[in-house]
Write a protein that holds these residues in place. Structure first.
Motif, PDB file in Angstrom:
ATOM      1  N   GLY A   1      10.305   6.606   4.577  1.00 54.39           N
ATOM      2  CA  GLY A   1      10.845   5.544   5.409  1.00 54.39           C
ATOM      3  C   GLY A   1      10.334   5.607   6.832  1.00 54.39           C
ATOM      4  O   GLY A   1       9.979   4.577   7.430  1.00 54.39           O
ATOM      5  N   LEU A   2      10.288   6.821   7.396  1.00 59.73           N
ATOM      6  CA  LEU A   2       9.781   6.984   8.764  1.00 59.73           C
ATOM      7  C   LEU A   2       8.296   6.631   8.843  1.00 59.73           C
ATOM      8  O   LEU A   2       7.844   6.022   9.819  1.00 59.73           O
ATOM      9  CB  LEU A   2      10.009   8.423   9.230  1.00 59.73           C
ATOM     10  CG  LEU A   2      11.467   8.827   9.462  1.00 59.73           C
ATOM     11  CD1 LEU A   2      11.565  10.321   9.752  1.00 59.73           C
ATOM     12  CD2 LEU A   2      12.077   8.022  10.609  1.00 59.73           C
ATOM     13  N   LEU A   3       7.542   7.001   7.817  1.00 62.14           N
ATOM     14  CA  LEU A   3       6.123   6.656   7.795  1.00 62.14           C
ATOM     15  C   LEU A   3       5.930   5.146   7.769  1.00 62.14           C
ATOM     16  O   LEU A   3       5.095   4.599   8.508  1.00 62.14           O
ATOM     17  CB  LEU A   3       5.459   7.294   6.578  1.00 62.14           C
ATOM     18  CG  LEU A   3       3.985   6.930   6.347  1.00 62.14           C
ATOM     19  CD1 LEU A   3       3.121   7.400   7.504  1.00 62.14           C
ATOM     20  CD2 LEU A   3       3.479   7.521   5.033  1.00 62.14           C
ATOM     21  N   GLY A   4       6.692   4.468   6.924  1.00 60.42           N
ATOM     22  CA  GLY A   4       6.602   3.011   6.877  1.00 60.42           C
ATOM     23  C   GLY A   4       6.963   2.367   8.199  1.00 60.42           C
ATOM     24  O   GLY A   4       6.309   1.410   8.640  1.00 60.42           O
ATOM     25  N   PHE A   5       7.988   2.901   8.872  1.00 58.68           N
ATOM     26  CA  PHE A   5       8.392   2.355  10.168  1.00 58.68           C
ATOM     27  C   PHE A   5       7.298   2.553  11.219  1.00 58.68           C
ATOM     28  O   PHE A   5       6.962   1.624  11.959  1.00 58.68           O
ATOM     29  CB  PHE A   5       9.687   3.035  10.623  1.00 58.68           C
ATOM     30  CG  PHE A   5      10.087   2.690  12.028  1.00 58.68           C
ATOM     31  CD1 PHE A   5      10.632   1.448  12.330  1.00 58.68           C
ATOM     32  CD2 PHE A   5       9.907   3.603  13.056  1.00 58.68           C
ATOM     33  CE1 PHE A   5      10.989   1.122  13.633  1.00 58.68           C
ATOM     34  CE2 PHE A   5      10.274   3.293  14.361  1.00 58.68           C
ATOM     35  CZ  PHE A   5      10.813   2.050  14.639  1.00 58.68           C
ATOM     36  N   LEU A   6       6.721   3.745  11.276  1.00 60.00           N
ATOM     37  CA  LEU A   6       5.672   4.031  12.268  1.00 60.00           C
ATOM     38  C   LEU A   6       4.436   3.169  12.025  1.00 60.00           C
ATOM     39  O   LEU A   6       3.845   2.634  12.972  1.00 60.00           O
ATOM     40  CB  LEU A   6       5.308   5.514  12.227  1.00 60.00           C
ATOM     41  CG  LEU A   6       6.370   6.480  12.742  1.00 60.00           C
ATOM     42  CD1 LEU A   6       5.922   7.925  12.553  1.00 60.00           C
ATOM     43  CD2 LEU A   6       6.684   6.214  14.213  1.00 60.00           C
ATOM     44  N   LEU A   7       4.049   3.014  10.761  1.00 61.25           N
ATOM     45  CA  LEU A   7       2.894   2.166  10.460  1.00 61.25           C
ATOM     46  C   LEU A   7       3.173   0.715  10.821  1.00 61.25           C
ATOM     47  O   LEU A   7       2.277   0.001  11.298  1.00 61.25           O
ATOM     48  CB  LEU A   7       2.533   2.280   8.979  1.00 61.25           C
ATOM     49  CG  LEU A   7       1.951   3.624   8.539  1.00 61.25           C
ATOM     50  CD1 LEU A   7       1.731   3.636   7.030  1.00 61.25           C
ATOM     51  CD2 LEU A   7       0.643   3.912   9.257  1.00 61.25           C
TER      52      LEU A   7
ATOM     53  N   GLY B   1       0.806  -1.208   0.000  1.00 60.99           N
ATOM     54  CA  GLY B   1       0.000   0.000   0.000  1.00 60.99           C
ATOM     55  C   GLY B   1       0.843   1.264   0.000  1.00 60.99           C
ATOM     56  O   GLY B   1       0.509   2.248  -0.675  1.00 60.99           O
ATOM     57  N   ILE B   2       1.934   1.262   0.759  1.00 62.85           N
ATOM     58  CA  ILE B   2       2.814   2.435   0.794  1.00 62.85           C
ATOM     59  C   ILE B   2       3.433   2.673  -0.581  1.00 62.85           C
ATOM     60  O   ILE B   2       3.518   3.814  -1.062  1.00 62.85           O
ATOM     61  CB  ILE B   2       3.897   2.254   1.868  1.00 62.85           C
ATOM     62  CG1 ILE B   2       3.257   2.205   3.256  1.00 62.85           C
ATOM     63  CG2 ILE B   2       4.923   3.384   1.807  1.00 62.85           C
ATOM     64  CD1 ILE B   2       4.231   1.871   4.369  1.00 62.85           C
TER      65      ILE B   2
END
Length: 259
Positions: free
Chosen positions: A227-233, A187-188
């Motif tokens: 990258g930070l968004l993917g990590f937080l999700l 999805g990302i």
């Protein structure tokens, strides 16, 4: 407390090592496409202000969540039906395998013809790619429901919605969550791709605009945000998974401790 600190150390060790390698490898770089990491980090707060986060990050996250939720509902519902009935599975499997093999980015121009170039198109692109791992994992999870458990539920008169909720979906939930985890990363990727087509905001649009205007450090800050968004999700997903599948992880822990 000590096991928690050790776990935290193991979690942070590799990212810290990669950042250090990136810092040393890029230090002193004069390549316009490969700026030093310190330059990127110095540029970051100037680029990603509160206004830009509201105008680009928030719409991207909302589109991602909408497409992901739609794919989850359709994937689990259709996967439960296909996995529960052999004849339905025999009819649907060839078509599902054909559609699954079509890369979702190829469908962007087709979806644009029917959904336009607004948020509906972007949500549809995200949903079209996320649905397959959820659907296929749900099918396999439902098919793998223990026959003894199913017969026991039937003998106790547990049928209909109660059987579906308490037996089928509960037994298939580890497999369903495996599909949900795979779908999140897909999805990302599709969120970014969909925002590169006829968009006016979003993370994908912003990164492309930085690249086209040769604002290379700014472009790298956008990649860091992704990258930070993917990590937080991923962290949020793990917390939800631990909560919902607490019984499953407990059973696995007991089975590992037993001789």
């Amino acid at each position: 407390m000590r096991p928690f600190l050790l776990r935290l150390l193991f979690v942070l060790a590799l990212p810290a090592l990669l950042v250090a390698v990136w810092w040393l490898a890029s230090d002193g770089s004069t390549n316009v496409y490969w700026p030093p990491l310190r330059t990127i980090l110095r540029t970051f707060p100037d680029v990603w202000t509160g206004e830009r986060l509201r105008s680009d990050l928030v719409p991207s996250v909302l589109r991602l969540l909408a497409g992901y939720a739609a794919a989850a509902v359709v994937g689990v519902a259709l996967g439960t039906v296909v996995g529960s009935y052999r004849r339905v599975r025999a009819v649907c499997e060839p078509v599902l395998e054909f559609l699954r093999a079509v890369p979702p980015p190829v469908l962007v121009p087709v979806i644009m013809l029917f959904a336009g170039i607004g948020d509906t198109m972007k949500i549809a692109v995200i949903a079209s790619g996320c649905v397959w791992p959820i659907l296929l994992n749900t099918v396999e999870g439902v098919r793998a429901v223990d026959l003894v458990m199913a017969e026991t539920a039937r003998s106790y008169g547990i049928t209909g919605v109660a059987r579906l909720r308490s037996v089928v979906l509960r037994a298939a939930s580890p497999q369903i969550f495996a599909g949900l985890r795979q779908a999140l990363s897909i999805g990302i990727i599709l969120m970014v791709i969909s925002e590169m087509f006829a968009a006016s905001n979003g993370l994908g649009f912003t990164v492309v605009q930085f690249q086209r205007s040769f604002a290379i450090p700014d472009m790298w800050t956008g990649i860091l945000v992704l990258g930070l968004l993917g990590f937080l999700l991923s962290v949020v997903f793990q917390l939800v998974e631990r909560r919902v599948l607490g019984w499953y992880h407990g059973l696995r822990a007991v089975s590992r401790r037993s001789p």
